[in-house]
Design a protein around this motif. Structure first.
Motif, short mmCIF file in Angstrom:
data_model
loop_
_atom_site.label_atom_id
_atom_site.label_comp_id
_atom_site.label_asym_id
_atom_site.label_seq_id
_atom_site.Cartn_x
_atom_site.Cartn_y
_atom_site.Cartn_z
N ARG A 24 0.83 -1.20 0.00
CA ARG A 24 0.00 0.00 0.00
C ARG A 24 0.87 1.26 0.00
O ARG A 24 0.51 2.27 -0.59
N ASP A 27 1.77 2.30 -3.42
CA ASP A 27 0.62 2.70 -4.24
C ASP A 27 0.40 4.20 -4.14
O ASP A 27 -0.41 4.67 -3.36
N THR A 31 -4.54 3.11 -6.15
CA THR A 31 -5.12 2.00 -6.91
C THR A 31 -5.61 0.88 -5.99
O THR A 31 -6.63 0.25 -6.26
N TYR A 32 -4.88 0.64 -4.89
CA TYR A 32 -5.21 -0.47 -4.00
C TYR A 32 -6.32 -0.14 -3.01
O TYR A 32 -6.69 -1.00 -2.22
N TRP A 35 -9.08 -2.67 -2.07
CA TRP A 35 -8.69 -4.01 -2.47
C TRP A 35 -8.47 -4.88 -1.24
O TRP A 35 -8.03 -4.42 -0.20
N SER A 36 -8.74 -6.16 -1.38
CA SER A 36 -8.48 -7.11 -0.30
C SER A 36 -6.99 -7.41 -0.24
O SER A 36 -6.25 -7.19 -1.21
N LYS A 39 -5.83 -9.76 -3.00
CA LYS A 39 -5.68 -9.13 -4.31
C LYS A 39 -4.40 -8.31 -4.38
O LYS A 39 -3.72 -8.30 -5.40
N ILE A 40 -4.07 -7.63 -3.28
CA ILE A 40 -2.85 -6.82 -3.25
C ILE A 40 -1.61 -7.71 -3.35
O ILE A 40 -0.66 -7.39 -4.06
N ASP A 42 -1.49 -10.75 -4.58
CA ASP A 42 -1.61 -11.73 -5.66
C ASP A 42 -0.39 -11.76 -6.60
O ASP A 42 0.01 -12.83 -7.04
#
Length: 153
Positions: A24, A27, A31-32, A35-36, A39-40, A42
């Motif tokens: 984060r 970022d 964008t994040y 987001w879960s 997902k971050i 991934d």
């Protein structure tokens, strides 16, 4: 407790929480947001299929280099939490994806890892990523315990 945490308790570990914080922090455009954690994080998970899509020889892009740095930054933060001493990560890479990752504590080199094929940096699962971080953390804390005078400088 959310469904994701109930499904995968690894999301509640200090390392995974710190990895999410590090990602984060990278970022800059938000964008994040929303987001879960899955997902971050991934991009760190390279299944066999994903790895097969990446060529054997290639140069790492800026996002991949940032992910490598975030991984070692998270390990450094965990070292700081455990030993209460400043841990400084340094990741030096060539444009071809070879280099070193160092984490120093005082004058002590607590972590020294050779990096190869950084364009293929990733782990089979979040659990494997955490296991690798735990292994690095264990070795670092053992070195700090062996040489506390050097680490405390």
């Amino acid at each position: 407790m959310t469904e994701a945490i109930a499904a995968d308790p690894i999301l509640e570990t200090d390392f995974v929480k710190e990895m999410a914080r590090q990602m984060r922090a990278l970022d800059t455009y938000g964008t994040y947001q929303g987001w879960s954690v899955e997902k971050i994080l991934d991009p760190y998970v390279l299944t066999k299929e994903r790895k097969a899509e990446i060529p054997l020889i290639g140069d790492p892009d800026d996002e991949t280099i940032s992910r490598v740095k975030a991984f070692y930054n998270a390990v450094a933060v965990l070292i700081e939490k455990e030993c209460k001493l400043l841990a400084v990560p340094l990741v030096h890479l060539t444009h071809e994806g070879f280099g070193r990752a160092l984490i120093t504590v005082g004058k002590l080199v607590a972590v020294d890892r050779t990096l190869r094929d950084v364009h293929r940096f990733g782990f089979a699962s979040l659990s494997k990523m955490k296991d690798e971080a735990d292994k690095i953390l264990g070795v670092a804390l053992e070195r700090i315990g062996q040489y506390p005078a050097v680490a405390g400088l």
